[in-house]
Scaffold this motif. Structure first.
Motif, PDB file in Angstrom:
ATOM      1  N   PRO A  37      23.176 119.630  75.918  1.00  0.00           N
ATOM      2  CA  PRO A  37      23.168 119.539  74.447  1.00  0.00           C
ATOM      3  C   PRO A  37      21.805 119.770  73.807  1.00  0.00           C
ATOM      4  O   PRO A  37      21.709 120.419  72.754  1.00  0.00           O
ATOM      5  CB  PRO A  37      23.669 118.115  74.188  1.00  0.00           C
ATOM      6  CG  PRO A  37      24.494 117.784  75.378  1.00  0.00           C
ATOM      7  CD  PRO A  37      23.837 118.464  76.529  1.00  0.00           C
ATOM      8  N   PHE A  38      20.737 119.269  74.399  1.00  0.00           N
ATOM      9  CA  PHE A  38      19.407 119.475  73.822  1.00  0.00           C
ATOM     10  C   PHE A  38      18.971 120.936  73.938  1.00  0.00           C
ATOM     11  O   PHE A  38      18.262 121.450  73.064  1.00  0.00           O
ATOM     12  CB  PHE A  38      18.383 118.552  74.484  1.00  0.00           C
ATOM     13  CG  PHE A  38      18.579 117.098  74.163  1.00  0.00           C
ATOM     14  CD1 PHE A  38      18.212 116.592  72.924  1.00  0.00           C
ATOM     15  CD2 PHE A  38      19.148 116.235  75.077  1.00  0.00           C
ATOM     16  CE1 PHE A  38      18.393 115.260  72.605  1.00  0.00           C
ATOM     17  CE2 PHE A  38      19.344 114.896  74.771  1.00  0.00           C
ATOM     18  CZ  PHE A  38      18.964 114.399  73.532  1.00  0.00           C
ATOM     19  N   CYS A  39      19.402 121.602  75.008  1.00  0.00           N
ATOM     20  CA  CYS A  39      19.125 123.038  75.130  1.00  0.00           C
ATOM     21  C   CYS A  39      19.870 123.814  74.060  1.00  0.00           C
ATOM     22  O   CYS A  39      19.353 124.795  73.509  1.00  0.00           O
ATOM     23  CB  CYS A  39      19.534 123.534  76.516  1.00  0.00           C
ATOM     24  SG  CYS A  39      18.649 122.767  77.888  1.00  0.00           S
ATOM     25  N   LEU A 114      10.585 127.225  73.349  1.00  0.00           N
ATOM     26  CA  LEU A 114      11.348 126.204  72.631  1.00  0.00           C
ATOM     27  C   LEU A 114      12.447 125.710  73.545  1.00  0.00           C
ATOM     28  O   LEU A 114      13.314 126.479  73.959  1.00  0.00           O
ATOM     29  CB  LEU A 114      11.923 126.809  71.352  1.00  0.00           C
ATOM     30  CG  LEU A 114      12.708 125.895  70.408  1.00  0.00           C
ATOM     31  CD1 LEU A 114      11.872 124.703  69.971  1.00  0.00           C
ATOM     32  CD2 LEU A 114      13.173 126.685  69.187  1.00  0.00           C
ATOM     33  N   MET A 115      12.439 124.430  73.876  1.00  0.00           N
ATOM     34  CA  MET A 115      13.375 123.895  74.873  1.00  0.00           C
ATOM     35  C   MET A 115      13.842 122.502  74.490  1.00  0.00           C
ATOM     36  O   MET A 115      13.242 121.839  73.639  1.00  0.00           O
ATOM     37  CB  MET A 115      12.708 123.863  76.250  1.00  0.00           C
ATOM     38  CG  MET A 115      11.458 123.003  76.309  1.00  0.00           C
ATOM     39  SD  MET A 115      10.446 123.301  77.772  1.00  0.00           S
ATOM     40  CE  MET A 115      11.601 122.968  79.076  1.00  0.00           C
ATOM     41  N   GLY A 116      14.943 122.068  75.098  1.00  0.00           N
ATOM     42  CA  GLY A 116      15.419 120.713  74.888  1.00  0.00           C
ATOM     43  C   GLY A 116      14.466 119.699  75.481  1.00  0.00           C
ATOM     44  O   GLY A 116      13.778 119.976  76.463  1.00  0.00           O
ATOM     45  N   GLY A 122      19.687 114.454  84.680  1.00  0.00           N
ATOM     46  CA  GLY A 122      18.600 113.700  85.308  1.00  0.00           C
ATOM     47  C   GLY A 122      17.824 112.825  84.344  1.00  0.00           C
ATOM     48  O   GLY A 122      17.195 111.845  84.743  1.00  0.00           O
ATOM     49  N   ASP A 123      17.847 113.182  83.032  1.00  0.00           N
ATOM     50  CA  ASP A 123      17.110 112.432  82.008  1.00  0.00           C
ATOM     51  C   ASP A 123      15.627 112.300  82.344  1.00  0.00           C
ATOM     52  O   ASP A 123      15.001 111.296  82.027  1.00  0.00           O
ATOM     53  CB  ASP A 123      17.719 111.034  81.806  1.00  0.00           C
ATOM     54  CG  ASP A 123      18.903 111.052  80.857  1.00  0.00           C
ATOM     55  OD1 ASP A 123      18.977 111.972  80.030  1.00  0.00           O
ATOM     56  OD2 ASP A 123      19.754 110.156  80.954  1.00  0.00           O
ATOM     57  N   ASN A 124      15.058 113.318  82.988  1.00  0.00           N
ATOM     58  CA  ASN A 124      13.656 113.221  83.397  1.00  0.00           C
ATOM     59  C   ASN A 124      12.688 113.363  82.224  1.00  0.00           C
ATOM     60  O   ASN A 124      11.646 112.724  82.204  1.00  0.00           O
ATOM     61  CB  ASN A 124      13.350 114.294  84.447  1.00  0.00           C
ATOM     62  CG  ASN A 124      14.060 114.036  85.765  1.00  0.00           C
ATOM     63  OD1 ASN A 124      13.847 113.023  86.399  1.00  0.00           O
ATOM     64  ND2 ASN A 124      14.925 114.962  86.156  1.00  0.00           N
TER      65      ASN A 124
END
Length: 249
Positions: A37-39, A114-116, A122-124
């Protein structure tokens, strides 16, 4: 200005995740996969920059198995121009991803990455910061607003005290937060057009990055099941339970 947008193929956020019986990881068999989703938010913001005339080309890159082409096609249907797939049969760690992206940046020479801010598997929340350090580029994380003017980027981000605005010299690395935008749905005509857009495939091993891994997963477990709540007759009974049973006051 060329914008490079890394995207990741993850388990769809609507799917209930199942842990493997041996607790070595998450079961991916017959599970719906989609773009992180963030991507997706990062792709949407890049497309908006192109619609404003700020970005001239949007290149989407994904690192993973051949099936990651589907994720790239989704980004192409949203409005990206070209895709790059770095194939890898092993699950790459954040530092390895950052090193591979550095090699792609060297080839593509974008004005903005530009990236998530993180992947939901993994939530790293580490690749953007690592890539910035490897490139020696300015960075702004958790962007909730992005403005580009000339060779400067103005990024608004949410912090504990309110809003913080940063001004960066381009090229730079910016990671997208949840409130940056609302991603669009890809229309059927655009989905059909995306099938004709080019995707360049290259093996991760060709970039000379060591993928042996430095992290080891010891155990993956499901969160404890929630217990049923109880009803109380009055405030005094609530306070008594909080003291004697919950032990929180």
């Amino acid at each position: 200005m060329k914008v490079l947008v890394p995207v990741k193929r993850v388990i769809d956020y609507n799917v209930k995740v199942r842990v493997k019986p041996d607790q070595t990881g998450v079961d991916l068999a017959n599970v719906k996969m989609s773009m992180n989703p963030f991507c997706e938010i990062a792709v949407e913001e890049a497309v908006r920059l192109k619609e404003k005339g700020v970005a001239s080309e949007i290149v989407v890159v994904s690192i993973g198995p051949q099936q990651a082409q589907e994720t790239i096609r989704t980004a192409l249907a949203m409005g990206a121009d070209r895709g790059v797939l770095v194939t890898s049969d092993v699950d790459v760690e954040p530092l390895e991803v950052a090193k591979l992206l550095k090699a792609v940046v060297a080839e593509e020479q974008p004005g903005l990455v530009l990236m998530g801010k993180q992947a939901i598997d993994g939530d790293n929340n580490a690749v953007g910061q690592m890539l910035s350090a490897l490139l020696d580029w300015p960075q702004a994380t958790y962007a909730s607003k992005l403005e580009i003017a000339g060779d400067k980027a103005k990024v608004t981000r949410e912090v504990d005290g309110g809003l913080q605005t940063l001004e960066l010299d381009l090229p730079a690395v910016v990671t997208a937060d949840l409130r940056l935008n609302e991603p669009r749905y890809a229309s059927l005509p655009n989905i059909m057009k995306a099938k004709k857009k080019p995707i360049d495939a290259k093996a991760a091993a060709d970039y000379g990055v060591d993928l042996t891994g430095r992290l080891k997963v010891l155990k993956v477990t499901e969160p404890p099941k929630r217990t049923a709540g109880v009803k109380v007759e009055n405030a005094a009974e609530l306070v008594a339970k909080l003291k004697t049973e919950a032990g929180v006051i």
